[in-house]
Design an enzyme around this catalytic site. Structure first.
Site, short mmCIF file in Angstrom:
data_model
loop_
_atom_site.label_atom_id
_atom_site.label_comp_id
_atom_site.label_asym_id
_atom_site.label_seq_id
_atom_site.Cartn_x
_atom_site.Cartn_y
_atom_site.Cartn_z
N GLU A 56 0.86 -1.37 -0.11
CA GLU A 56 -0.06 -0.14 0.04
C GLU A 56 0.75 1.24 0.13
O GLU A 56 1.71 1.34 0.85
CB GLU A 56 -0.98 -0.06 1.21
CG GLU A 56 -1.87 -0.99 1.25
CD GLU A 56 -3.03 -1.23 0.29
OE1 GLU A 56 -3.24 -0.05 -0.37
OE2 GLU A 56 -3.55 -2.29 0.13
N CYS A 120 -7.35 -1.50 8.36
CA CYS A 120 -6.18 -1.78 7.93
C CYS A 120 -5.72 -0.23 7.39
O CYS A 120 -4.62 0.00 7.77
CB CYS A 120 -5.88 -2.81 6.76
SG CYS A 120 -6.19 -4.27 6.81
N HIS A 139 -0.65 -5.75 2.54
CA HIS A 139 -1.94 -6.65 2.46
C HIS A 139 -1.56 -8.27 2.05
O HIS A 139 -1.05 -8.23 1.02
CB HIS A 139 -3.20 -5.91 1.73
CG HIS A 139 -4.16 -5.27 2.38
ND1 HIS A 139 -4.63 -3.97 2.18
CD2 HIS A 139 -5.00 -5.57 3.69
CE1 HIS A 139 -5.35 -3.61 2.87
NE2 HIS A 139 -5.59 -4.65 3.89
#
Length: 180
Positions: A56, A120, A139
């Site tokens: 991410e 998250c 992730h």
């Protein structure tokens, strides 16, 4: 799995399980940064929608509407009131992705700019805000869908080691530029 594998010798690895609770995240993440003063924090979250290991790039401040495991949702629907809409990691995720992919591990690594506006993303933004960008979020798909714990452990080990390398080299460039 990563605890079993470890990281390179000059790295101290601390592993914590962060509950899926907004208020716990708001307390725990700053406390961990204060306790350890780490060079980097890498958060790992399971996504039922993920089919790859996903790096991410940024965390988002607003849009949190889903209830957590305590059936709580922040009234403001944000992480940090008055904080920037989005905070990017200082880690160059494209470089990390390219390097890890070149290692030939049996795991596909991809990039994302949206960690999902749930715990998250909330955790990532909170950590990025606390650390001025010295955080990362990965992730992973659920175990066995498609990767084993061993495959994910090796992938995380490679990813974190590459992140540390990228971070160290970017700091060398920053320090070099300051001297001129």
């Amino acid at each position: 799995e990563l605890e079993k594998l470890g990281l390179r010798n000059d790295v101290d690895l601390y592993v914590y399980e962060v509950p899926v609770e907004y208020q716990t995240v708001q307390r725990l993440i700053p406390a961990l940064w204060k306790k350890h003063s780490p060079q980097l924090v890498v958060h790992v979250g399971v996504s039922g929608m993920a089919t790859t290991v996903t790096l991410e790039k940024c965390g988002h401040n607003v849009g949190y509407k889903g209830l957590d495991n305590c059936r709580f949702c922040p009234g403001s629907q944000c992480c940090v009131e008055g904080g920037p809409e989005c905070i990017d990691s200082i880690i160059d995720m494209d470089t990390v992705c390219r390097r890890v992919s070149a290692l030939g591990l049996d795991v596909t690594v991809t990039i994302s700019k949206d960690a999902g506006r749930y715990l998250c993303d909330f955790t990532y933004y909170t950590s990025l805000y606390q650390s001025r960008g010295r955080s990362a979020f990965v992730h992973v798909p659920p175990l066995g869908k498609p990767y084993t714990a061993e495959q994910l452990g090796r992938a995380l080990q490679a990813i974190i080691e590459e992140m540390l390398d990228v971070l160290e080299h970017s700091e060398d460039k920053i320090n070099c530029q300051h001297e001129h």
